[in-house]
Design a protein around this motif. Structure first.
Motif, PDB file in Angstrom:
ATOM      1  N   ALA A   1      44.521  43.262  36.507  1.00  0.00           N
ATOM      2  CA  ALA A   1      43.732  44.483  36.655  1.00  0.00           C
ATOM      3  C   ALA A   1      42.432  44.241  37.397  1.00  0.00           C
ATOM      4  O   ALA A   1      41.859  45.176  37.977  1.00  0.00           O
ATOM      5  CB  ALA A   1      43.440  45.078  35.284  1.00  0.00           C
TER       6      ALA A   1
ATOM      7  N   VAL B   1      42.699  45.339  40.996  1.00  0.00           N
ATOM      8  CA  VAL B   1      42.647  46.797  41.137  1.00  0.00           C
ATOM      9  C   VAL B   1      41.215  47.292  40.975  1.00  0.00           C
ATOM     10  O   VAL B   1      40.757  48.170  41.709  1.00  0.00           O
ATOM     11  CB  VAL B   1      43.582  47.456  40.105  1.00  0.00           C
ATOM     12  CG1 VAL B   1      43.710  48.952  40.385  1.00  0.00           C
ATOM     13  CG2 VAL B   1      44.964  46.813  40.121  1.00  0.00           C
ATOM     14  N   LEU B   2      40.498  46.726  40.020  1.00  0.00           N
ATOM     15  CA  LEU B   2      39.110  47.123  39.794  1.00  0.00           C
ATOM     16  C   LEU B   2      38.239  46.809  41.007  1.00  0.00           C
ATOM     17  O   LEU B   2      37.410  47.631  41.417  1.00  0.00           O
ATOM     18  CB  LEU B   2      38.570  46.413  38.552  1.00  0.00           C
ATOM     19  CG  LEU B   2      37.090  46.633  38.234  1.00  0.00           C
ATOM     20  CD1 LEU B   2      36.820  48.107  37.936  1.00  0.00           C
ATOM     21  CD2 LEU B   2      36.654  45.774  37.059  1.00  0.00           C
TER      22      LEU B   2
ATOM     23  N   PHE C   1      38.975  49.256  43.693  1.00  0.00           N
ATOM     24  CA  PHE C   1      38.498  50.577  43.278  1.00  0.00           C
ATOM     25  C   PHE C   1      36.989  50.700  43.478  1.00  0.00           C
ATOM     26  O   PHE C   1      36.486  51.758  43.861  1.00  0.00           O
ATOM     27  CB  PHE C   1      38.856  50.797  41.809  1.00  0.00           C
ATOM     28  CG  PHE C   1      38.430  52.130  41.264  1.00  0.00           C
ATOM     29  CD1 PHE C   1      39.189  53.263  41.473  1.00  0.00           C
ATOM     30  CD2 PHE C   1      37.250  52.251  40.532  1.00  0.00           C
ATOM     31  CE1 PHE C   1      38.794  54.501  40.972  1.00  0.00           C
ATOM     32  CE2 PHE C   1      36.847  53.469  40.021  1.00  0.00           C
ATOM     33  CZ  PHE C   1      37.622  54.607  40.241  1.00  0.00           C
TER      34      PHE C   1
ATOM     35  N   ARG D   1      36.443  52.065  48.075  1.00  0.00           N
ATOM     36  CA  ARG D   1      36.658  53.382  47.478  1.00  0.00           C
ATOM     37  C   ARG D   1      37.336  54.352  48.432  1.00  0.00           C
ATOM     38  O   ARG D   1      38.115  55.208  47.995  1.00  0.00           O
ATOM     39  CB  ARG D   1      35.302  53.934  47.036  1.00  0.00           C
ATOM     40  CG  ARG D   1      35.390  55.135  46.139  1.00  0.00           C
ATOM     41  CD  ARG D   1      36.075  54.799  44.817  1.00  0.00           C
ATOM     42  NE  ARG D   1      36.241  55.984  44.003  1.00  0.00           N
ATOM     43  CZ  ARG D   1      37.223  56.841  44.146  1.00  0.00           C
ATOM     44  NH1 ARG D   1      38.160  56.628  45.045  1.00  0.00           N
ATOM     45  NH2 ARG D   1      37.306  57.919  43.381  1.00  0.00           N
TER      46      ARG D   1
ATOM     47  N   GLY E   1      46.733  53.520  43.550  1.00  0.00           N
ATOM     48  CA  GLY E   1      46.706  52.649  42.386  1.00  0.00           C
ATOM     49  C   GLY E   1      48.038  51.976  42.132  1.00  0.00           C
ATOM     50  O   GLY E   1      48.099  50.780  41.797  1.00  0.00           O
TER      51      GLY E   1
ATOM     52  N   THR F   1      48.389  50.271  34.745  1.00  0.00           N
ATOM     53  CA  THR F   1      46.949  50.131  34.984  1.00  0.00           C
ATOM     54  C   THR F   1      46.562  50.820  36.287  1.00  0.00           C
ATOM     55  O   THR F   1      45.529  51.506  36.357  1.00  0.00           O
ATOM     56  CB  THR F   1      46.563  48.647  35.041  1.00  0.00           C
ATOM     57  OG1 THR F   1      46.966  47.997  33.841  1.00  0.00           O
ATOM     58  CG2 THR F   1      45.069  48.483  35.218  1.00  0.00           C
TER      59      THR F   1
ATOM     60  N   PHE G   1      43.745  53.847  37.143  1.00  0.00           N
ATOM     61  CA  PHE G   1      42.697  53.830  38.173  1.00  0.00           C
ATOM     62  C   PHE G   1      42.905  54.955  39.187  1.00  0.00           C
ATOM     63  O   PHE G   1      41.935  55.547  39.671  1.00  0.00           O
ATOM     64  CB  PHE G   1      42.679  52.482  38.880  1.00  0.00           C
ATOM     65  CG  PHE G   1      41.902  51.422  38.161  1.00  0.00           C
ATOM     66  CD1 PHE G   1      40.525  51.372  38.248  1.00  0.00           C
ATOM     67  CD2 PHE G   1      42.544  50.471  37.385  1.00  0.00           C
ATOM     68  CE1 PHE G   1      39.794  50.400  37.578  1.00  0.00           C
ATOM     69  CE2 PHE G   1      41.830  49.490  36.713  1.00  0.00           C
ATOM     70  CZ  PHE G   1      40.450  49.460  36.805  1.00  0.00           C
TER      71      PHE G   1
ATOM     72  N   ALA H   1      41.669  58.074  37.732  1.00  0.00           N
ATOM     73  CA  ALA H   1      40.203  58.056  37.742  1.00  0.00           C
ATOM     74  C   ALA H   1      39.665  58.376  39.132  1.00  0.00           C
ATOM     75  O   ALA H   1      38.615  59.017  39.266  1.00  0.00           O
ATOM     76  CB  ALA H   1      39.700  56.688  37.284  1.00  0.00           C
ATOM     77  N   ALA H   2      40.378  57.931  40.172  1.00  0.00           N
ATOM     78  CA  ALA H   2      39.942  58.225  41.538  1.00  0.00           C
ATOM     79  C   ALA H   2      39.999  59.710  41.846  1.00  0.00           C
ATOM     80  O   ALA H   2      39.242  60.204  42.697  1.00  0.00           O
ATOM     81  CB  ALA H   2      40.804  57.446  42.533  1.00  0.00           C
TER      82      ALA H   2
ATOM     83  N   ARG I   1      36.433  58.619  33.992  1.00  0.00           N
ATOM     84  CA  ARG I   1      36.669  57.554  34.967  1.00  0.00           C
ATOM     85  C   ARG I   1      36.687  56.172  34.311  1.00  0.00           C
ATOM     86  O   ARG I   1      37.184  55.217  34.907  1.00  0.00           O
ATOM     87  CB  ARG I   1      35.578  57.604  36.048  1.00  0.00           C
ATOM     88  CG  ARG I   1      35.702  58.806  36.963  1.00  0.00           C
ATOM     89  CD  ARG I   1      34.424  59.028  37.741  1.00  0.00           C
ATOM     90  NE  ARG I   1      34.172  57.980  38.690  1.00  0.00           N
ATOM     91  CZ  ARG I   1      34.599  57.978  39.961  1.00  0.00           C
ATOM     92  NH1 ARG I   1      35.308  58.998  40.407  1.00  0.00           N
ATOM     93  NH2 ARG I   1      34.325  56.990  40.775  1.00  0.00           N
TER      94      ARG I   1
ATOM     95  N   PRO J   1      41.335  54.254  33.251  1.00  0.00           N
ATOM     96  CA  PRO J   1      41.786  52.874  33.536  1.00  0.00           C
ATOM     97  C   PRO J   1      41.997  52.043  32.284  1.00  0.00           C
ATOM     98  O   PRO J   1      42.951  51.255  32.215  1.00  0.00           O
ATOM     99  CB  PRO J   1      40.649  52.310  34.407  1.00  0.00           C
ATOM    100  CG  PRO J   1      40.003  53.503  35.018  1.00  0.00           C
ATOM    101  CD  PRO J   1      40.088  54.567  33.968  1.00  0.00           C
TER     102      PRO J   1
END
Length: 445
Positions: free
Chosen positions: A145, A148-149, A152, A156, A165, A226, A230, A233-234, A244, A248
């Motif tokens: 993860a 991905v974070l 993110f 962006r 995601g 996961t 995300f 959240a986007a 947000r 995730p």
């Protein structure tokens, strides 16, 4: 409508007339170099660890077998990303993170935790079971993860929805599964070398069947949960901070739970693995496939619904929104451009399609009140990129739509004062002699 300028003005020079140069650690290439060095060192360490456990011959056999599903998985995730394809560098980073950094974290943390539990409980078998069903899912999913974070937070603009995601998480997990398969297959080969087994009855064949044939999607399936968190959240607004954060985390917890169920299936009896595989893994995989295909369809519909406003404004021809909303028409347009202008023309059309899709998604977020503070600037940038590539893209897309003999529907803005319509911009960087940006009155039909 926004009344601020579409492009930021140049910051004023200091009073002395001399601009101060940034320090070397503030330059743009420094984070990339540091991250690349980190991944390279992680790769070297993981290579040494895996080779130490499998031996040179076992490592080579494991490598040759583990690489087989990788092209298929990466191609599948890339196919899902065709509506708004992200840059290849994101996929390369995701795969490298999963194969190197995440795998290294998992090996070190899992080994340390298992040894600590075995020492504390004086029960090695219990420690192995607890490590596989509790420790490994938490450590591995958290490590995956992290990739991905990072994307993110720092990429962006390339992370705008569920499919982004899914793709990033899936490719990260594919890299992780690749390294893990090298380790397991290489170890199985070493076991066969000691026992003298070979062929279908060997441990290597059984490991290959379970990990590569039956469940190549296992790790991607876990981590994609996961990625969906995300991605959701986007789609949230910048002010929805709790949402947000919670989305995730919820996706990560679901990934850990499914991973723990999968790893613990061997403790459910002789047929526990097959029961979990049939009752949970296959339905979850089918549901995920349906979700991503439905999301892909929704994205194409968004393109068809949002871009006609720019056609009315004069930025696009009336046919383009409908051609851009069909994957078949996009492919036909690229083929037409390649036949008449070669690879550069086809590449320009592909970039045009990607920028137009990003523009449609940006407009959708703006209408829903979820666009960022840089909405006007970003819209101007995308329109400028479209305007620079219109010479090849416009005739190619019109040809694609005409080839299907499909009528183009007329589109007119509603006569409502204050309607949410795109601003007319003056594009920058177009060739000398090119027509100027379309002047448009938003309430003139």
């Amino acid at each position: 409508m926004a009344d601020c300028p579409p492009y930021p003005t140049r910051p004023p020079a200091p009073a002395g007339g001399v601009l101060r140069h940034a320090h070397w650690w503030q330059r743009r290439w420094v984070p990339y170099a540091g991250l690349s060095t980190l991944l390279a060192l992680s790769g070297l360490v993981i290579l040494a660890l895996v080779r130490e456990q499998t031996g040179t011959e076992g490592f080579l056999v494991g490598l040759g077998l583990a690489v087989l599903p990788v092209p298929l998985l990466v191609a599948s995730f890339r196919w899902l990303d065709r509506v708004e394809p992200g840059p290849w560098r994101n996929l390369v980073f995701s795969f490298a993170w999963g194969a190197c950094a995440a795998a290294l974290i998992a090996i070190v943390a899992n080994s340390f935790a298992t040894r600590w539990i075995a020492t504390a409980t004086a029960d090695p078998s219990h420690a192995d079971t607890l490590g596989a069903t509790v420790i490994a899912p938490v450590v591995e999913e958290t490590a995956k993860a992290a990739a991905v974070l990072l994307l993110f937070l720092f990429r962006r603009r390339d992370f705008s929805g569920l499919l982004d995601g899914v793709v990033i998480a899936g490719v990260t997990a594919t890299g992780f599964a690749f390294t893990e398969n090298v380790l397991y297959l290489g170890t199985a080969f070493g076991t066969d070398q000691l026992s003298g087994d070979s062929g279908i009855a060997s441990v290597t064949a059984a490991t290959f069947f379970v990990r590569v044939v039956m469940s190549p999607f296992a790790h991607p399936l876990f981590t994609v949960l996961t990625g969906i968190g995300f991605g959701a959240a986007a789609l949230s607004g910048e002010r929805q901070r709790v949402r947000r954060v919670l989305l995730p985390l919820s996706g990560l917890l679901l990934a850990m739970g499914m991973h723990a169920l999968w790893n613990g299936s061997s403790t459910f009896g002789d047929f526990g693995f097959f029961a979990v595989y049939a009752a949970f893994m296959v339905p979850a995989f089918g549901l995920l496939v349906w979700l991503v295909l439905w999301t892909r369809y929704r994205e194409l519909r968004t393109v068809r619904e949002e871009l006609p406003a720019y056609a009315v404004a004069g930025w696009l021809s009336p046919a383009e929104p409908f051609a851009l909303g069909s994957m078949r028409d996009r492919r036909v347009a690229r083929q037409y451009a390649r036949r008449h202008g070669g690879r550069p023309a086809a590449r320009a059309v592909a970039q045009y399609e990607a920028y137009a899709t990003s523009l449609a998604f940006l407009r959708r977020r703006g209408r829903r009140g979820r666009a960022g503070a840089d909405y006007v600037v970003r819209e101007g940038e995308l329109l400028n990129e479209l305007w620079r590539r219109r010479a090849w893209a416009r005739p190619a897309l019109e040809h694609a739509l005409a080839a299907k003999s499909r009528p183009v529907l007329a589109y007119a803005p509603p006569q409502v004062p204050g309607a949410w319509w795109p601003q007319p911009y003056a594009p920058h960087g177009h060739a000398p002699g090119a027509p100027a940006a379309p002047a448009w009155n938003p309430y003139q039909v």
